[in-house]
Design a protein around this motif. Sequence first.
Motif, PDB file in Angstrom:
ATOM      1  N   ARG A 175       0.814  -1.219   0.000  1.00  0.00           N
ATOM      2  CA  ARG A 175       0.000   0.000   0.000  1.00  0.00           C
ATOM      3  C   ARG A 175       0.849   1.271   0.000  1.00  0.00           C
ATOM      4  NH1 ARG A 175      -3.610  -3.726   1.294  1.00  0.00           N
ATOM      5  NH2 ARG A 175      -2.582  -4.435   3.194  1.00  0.00           N
ATOM      6  N   ALA A 176       2.083   1.155   0.472  1.00  0.00           N
ATOM      7  CA  ALA A 176       2.994   2.288   0.341  1.00  0.00           C
ATOM      8  C   ALA A 176       3.340   2.533  -1.128  1.00  0.00           C
ATOM      9  CB  ALA A 176       4.264   2.037   1.146  1.00  0.00           C
ATOM     10  N   ARG A 177       3.393   1.436  -1.906  1.00  0.00           N
ATOM     11  CA  ARG A 177       3.720   1.549  -3.325  1.00  0.00           C
ATOM     12  C   ARG A 177       2.489   1.816  -4.177  1.00  0.00           C
ATOM     13  NH1 ARG A 177       8.060  -2.695  -5.608  1.00  0.00           N
ATOM     14  NH2 ARG A 177       8.997  -1.955  -3.662  1.00  0.00           N
ATOM     15  N   GLU A 178       1.346   1.224  -3.796  1.00  0.00           N
ATOM     16  CA  GLU A 178       0.095   1.377  -4.546  1.00  0.00           C
ATOM     17  C   GLU A 178      -1.024   1.747  -3.565  1.00  0.00           C
ATOM     18  OE1 GLU A 178      -0.431   1.408  -7.700  1.00  0.00           O
ATOM     19  OE2 GLU A 178       1.469   0.624  -8.487  1.00  0.00           O
ATOM     20  N   PRO A 179      -1.218   3.023  -3.261  1.00  0.00           N
ATOM     21  CA  PRO A 179      -2.197   3.434  -2.244  1.00  0.00           C
ATOM     22  C   PRO A 179      -3.637   3.042  -2.561  1.00  0.00           C
ATOM     23  CG  PRO A 179      -0.692   5.228  -2.779  1.00  0.00           C
ATOM     24  CD  PRO A 179      -0.452   4.156  -3.781  1.00  0.00           C
ATOM     25  N   ALA A 180      -3.936   2.770  -3.809  1.00  0.00           N
ATOM     26  CA  ALA A 180      -5.320   2.455  -4.176  1.00  0.00           C
ATOM     27  C   ALA A 180      -5.757   1.070  -3.723  1.00  0.00           C
ATOM     28  CB  ALA A 180      -5.495   2.566  -5.690  1.00  0.00           C
ATOM     29  N   ILE A 181      -4.826   0.192  -3.371  1.00  0.00           N
ATOM     30  CA  ILE A 181      -5.161  -1.200  -3.061  1.00  0.00           C
ATOM     31  C   ILE A 181      -5.656  -1.308  -1.621  1.00  0.00           C
ATOM     32  CG2 ILE A 181      -4.267  -3.547  -2.885  1.00  0.00           C
ATOM     33  CD1 ILE A 181      -2.374  -2.920  -5.151  1.00  0.00           C
ATOM     34  N   GLY A 182      -6.817  -1.934  -1.466  1.00  0.00           N
ATOM     35  CA  GLY A 182      -7.472  -2.006  -0.169  1.00  0.00           C
ATOM     36  C   GLY A 182      -6.861  -3.025   0.769  1.00  0.00           C
ATOM     37  N   LYS A 271     -10.807 -19.196 -25.946  1.00  0.00           N
ATOM     38  CA  LYS A 271     -11.277 -18.845 -24.604  1.00  0.00           C
ATOM     39  C   LYS A 271     -11.759 -17.399 -24.663  1.00  0.00           C
ATOM     40  CE  LYS A 271      -7.797 -21.658 -22.165  1.00  0.00           C
ATOM     41  NZ  LYS A 271      -6.659 -21.563 -21.214  1.00  0.00           N
ATOM     42  N   ARG A 272     -13.017 -17.203 -24.361  1.00  0.00           N
ATOM     43  CA  ARG A 272     -13.569 -15.856 -24.446  1.00  0.00           C
ATOM     44  C   ARG A 272     -13.244 -15.057 -23.182  1.00  0.00           C
ATOM     45  NH1 ARG A 272     -19.263 -15.726 -27.330  1.00  0.00           N
ATOM     46  NH2 ARG A 272     -19.936 -15.091 -25.258  1.00  0.00           N
ATOM     47  N   GLY A 273     -13.239 -13.730 -23.328  1.00  0.00           N
ATOM     48  CA  GLY A 273     -13.006 -12.858 -22.191  1.00  0.00           C
ATOM     49  C   GLY A 273     -13.549 -11.469 -22.478  1.00  0.00           C
ATOM     50  N   TYR A 274     -13.713 -10.673 -21.428  1.00  0.00           N
ATOM     51  CA  TYR A 274     -14.346  -9.363 -21.544  1.00  0.00           C
ATOM     52  C   TYR A 274     -13.463  -8.289 -20.918  1.00  0.00           C
ATOM     53  CZ  TYR A 274     -18.535 -12.171 -22.397  1.00  0.00           C
ATOM     54  OH  TYR A 274     -19.435 -13.079 -22.899  1.00  0.00           O
ATOM     55  N   HIS A 275     -13.698  -7.053 -21.355  1.00  0.00           N
ATOM     56  CA  HIS A 275     -13.129  -5.942 -20.596  1.00  0.00           C
ATOM     57  C   HIS A 275     -14.146  -4.807 -20.505  1.00  0.00           C
ATOM     58  CE1 HIS A 275     -11.245  -3.572 -24.205  1.00  0.00           C
ATOM     59  NE2 HIS A 275     -12.212  -2.847 -23.722  1.00  0.00           N
ATOM     60  N   MET A 276     -13.942  -3.980 -19.497  1.00  0.00           N
ATOM     61  CA  MET A 276     -14.701  -2.754 -19.282  1.00  0.00           C
ATOM     62  C   MET A 276     -13.751  -1.721 -18.712  1.00  0.00           C
ATOM     63  SD  MET A 276     -17.392  -0.831 -19.206  1.00  0.00           S
ATOM     64  CE  MET A 276     -18.683  -1.968 -19.726  1.00  0.00           C
ATOM     65  N   HIS A 277     -13.955  -0.452 -19.082  1.00  0.00           N
ATOM     66  CA  HIS A 277     -13.143   0.635 -18.557  1.00  0.00           C
ATOM     67  C   HIS A 277     -13.902   1.388 -17.465  1.00  0.00           C
ATOM     68  CE1 HIS A 277     -11.076   0.228 -22.572  1.00  0.00           C
ATOM     69  NE2 HIS A 277     -10.056   0.207 -21.737  1.00  0.00           N
ATOM     70  N   TYR A 278     -13.121   1.873 -16.483  1.00  0.00           N
ATOM     71  CA  TYR A 278     -13.687   2.596 -15.344  1.00  0.00           C
ATOM     72  C   TYR A 278     -12.852   3.835 -15.053  1.00  0.00           C
ATOM     73  CZ  TYR A 278     -15.856  -1.964 -14.553  1.00  0.00           C
ATOM     74  OH  TYR A 278     -16.548  -3.138 -14.710  1.00  0.00           O
ATOM     75  N   ARG A 279     -13.520   4.851 -14.497  1.00  0.00           N
ATOM     76  CA  ARG A 279     -12.796   5.970 -13.924  1.00  0.00           C
ATOM     77  C   ARG A 279     -12.299   5.571 -12.539  1.00  0.00           C
ATOM     78  NH1 ARG A 279     -11.362   8.621 -18.217  1.00  0.00           N
ATOM     79  NH2 ARG A 279     -13.119   9.352 -19.465  1.00  0.00           N
ATOM     80  N   THR A 336     -11.903  -3.421  -3.553  1.00  0.00           N
ATOM     81  CA  THR A 336     -10.469  -3.635  -3.379  1.00  0.00           C
ATOM     82  C   THR A 336      -9.617  -2.562  -4.044  1.00  0.00           C
ATOM     83  OG1 THR A 336     -10.840  -6.018  -3.241  1.00  0.00           O
ATOM     84  CG2 THR A 336      -8.602  -5.293  -3.741  1.00  0.00           C
ATOM     85  N   PHE A 337     -10.037  -2.092  -5.214  1.00  0.00           N
ATOM     86  CA  PHE A 337      -9.199  -1.170  -5.983  1.00  0.00           C
ATOM     87  C   PHE A 337      -9.830   0.198  -6.196  1.00  0.00           C
ATOM     88  CE2 PHE A 337      -7.963  -5.464  -7.250  1.00  0.00           C
ATOM     89  CZ  PHE A 337      -6.588  -5.428  -7.015  1.00  0.00           C
ATOM     90  N   GLY A 338     -11.053   0.372  -5.761  1.00  0.00           N
ATOM     91  CA  GLY A 338     -11.679   1.688  -5.855  1.00  0.00           C
ATOM     92  C   GLY A 338     -12.048   2.114  -7.254  1.00  0.00           C
ATOM     93  N   ILE A 339     -12.514   1.175  -8.087  1.00  0.00           N
ATOM     94  CA  ILE A 339     -12.956   1.595  -9.415  1.00  0.00           C
ATOM     95  C   ILE A 339     -14.236   2.421  -9.290  1.00  0.00           C
ATOM     96  CG2 ILE A 339     -11.891  -0.372 -10.575  1.00  0.00           C
ATOM     97  CD1 ILE A 339     -14.674  -1.640 -10.781  1.00  0.00           C
ATOM     98  N   GLY A 340     -14.381   3.400 -10.172  1.00  0.00           N
ATOM     99  CA  GLY A 340     -15.551   4.266 -10.163  1.00  0.00           C
ATOM    100  C   GLY A 340     -16.566   3.862 -11.208  1.00  0.00           C
TER     101      GLY A 340
END
Length: 414
Positions: A175-182, A271-279, A336-340
């Motif tokens: 968390r010191a390196r990546e503050p967003a991680i819960g 193998k199928r997979g999906y993505h979505m973008h977030y703020r 966990t990561f605070g996606i908006g």
Amino acid sequence: MDFDVVVLGAGIVGVSAAVHLQARGRRVALIDRRSPGEETSFGNAGLIERSSVVPYGFPRDLGTLFRYARNRSTDLYWDYKALPGYAAWLARFWWESAPRRLDGAARDMLPLISRSVAEHDALIARAGLAELVHARGWMEAFRTPRAFAHAAEDARKAAAEHGLRADVLDGAALRAREPAIGADICGAIHWVDPKSVLDPSALVKGYAALFECDGGRILIGEAATLRASDRTWTVRTEHGAIDAKEVVVALGPWSDLVFEPLGYRIPLRAKRGYHMHYRPARPILSMPVVDSERGYVLAPMRGNRLRLTTGVEIAKRNAPPTSIQLDRVEPLARETFGIGERVDREPWLGMRPCTPDMRPVIGPAMRHRGLWFAFGHNHHGLTLGPVTGRLLAEMMTGEAPFTDPAPYRPDRFR
């Protein structure tokens, strides 16, 4: 409209093959039904994965298999309608994932994996695309101390054996390196050697622009129209039919649409997979992070966005998209990561071209002169595109290959 080589497929593998063949003096046409980088290469997590020295095998522990059988996991969803068509392939995949055979696959893949970053770096420098790439590595994050401890031991061994750099971070250091991680993440492995791409589609388009700038032709066409006559291959494009002495099939999960009518029985499945973008609702991640025990990846992308890529969906290639995997992981990622809020109107659906022995198919076809294959890179198409292009071009032009191509030969499935 007469060429030395026609490359079918303008994803990362096809574009890379075209660039390397052109650099060796071949007149090359690159053909796809869409613009470069618009299919599988469009939607991945953007990793040039130097540290993935062991392929993704089929889990063999009973707990994981039971969880998959219940079909409620976040990292795998299967559609029962697709299982009959996948049954033989999955059985072979399970068999190939036994420890001894998986070790063999890792040894065979190491020459490609170990050169993956260097081959990308060479093309990135030629194409002037350095702003798209970060040299920060990526992280495997863990929710339970037991899984973290086991992964840390494996990481230390892999780093020592293969000359990789890996930092083991407890919760506070993480968390010191990546503050967003819960706080629900207890630790992580930071793999330092890989690189990440802020826009995978733009990277492929940049490589394709380099190919065009050096005199290559990119044409819209239909690969399924490929025909052999005498010693020439012909394929129809929007500008008419074009001919070439040699053809490369680099169509990823759609490669079977060409090789099956020609009589080849290669066990390729998607193998199928999906993505979505977030703020981001917290400080944005500085590098891609995989939630290892839940099976999804969050990666920073251009435009201050986070791309969430899901695990594996086993479904028929043309089946309608579903929201099941995103619905399962989105609440976890938000906590966990605070996606908006979501950025995209609809999830993106892509296909990962996979072989059951976890090795790509690279090399000459057995029964047709001038026919070459380059597909089946499993979860590492972006990683292995340029190094595959180099190996294939060396084989096609009579150079000494930088590594033995035998493990990837198309006739290994006979």
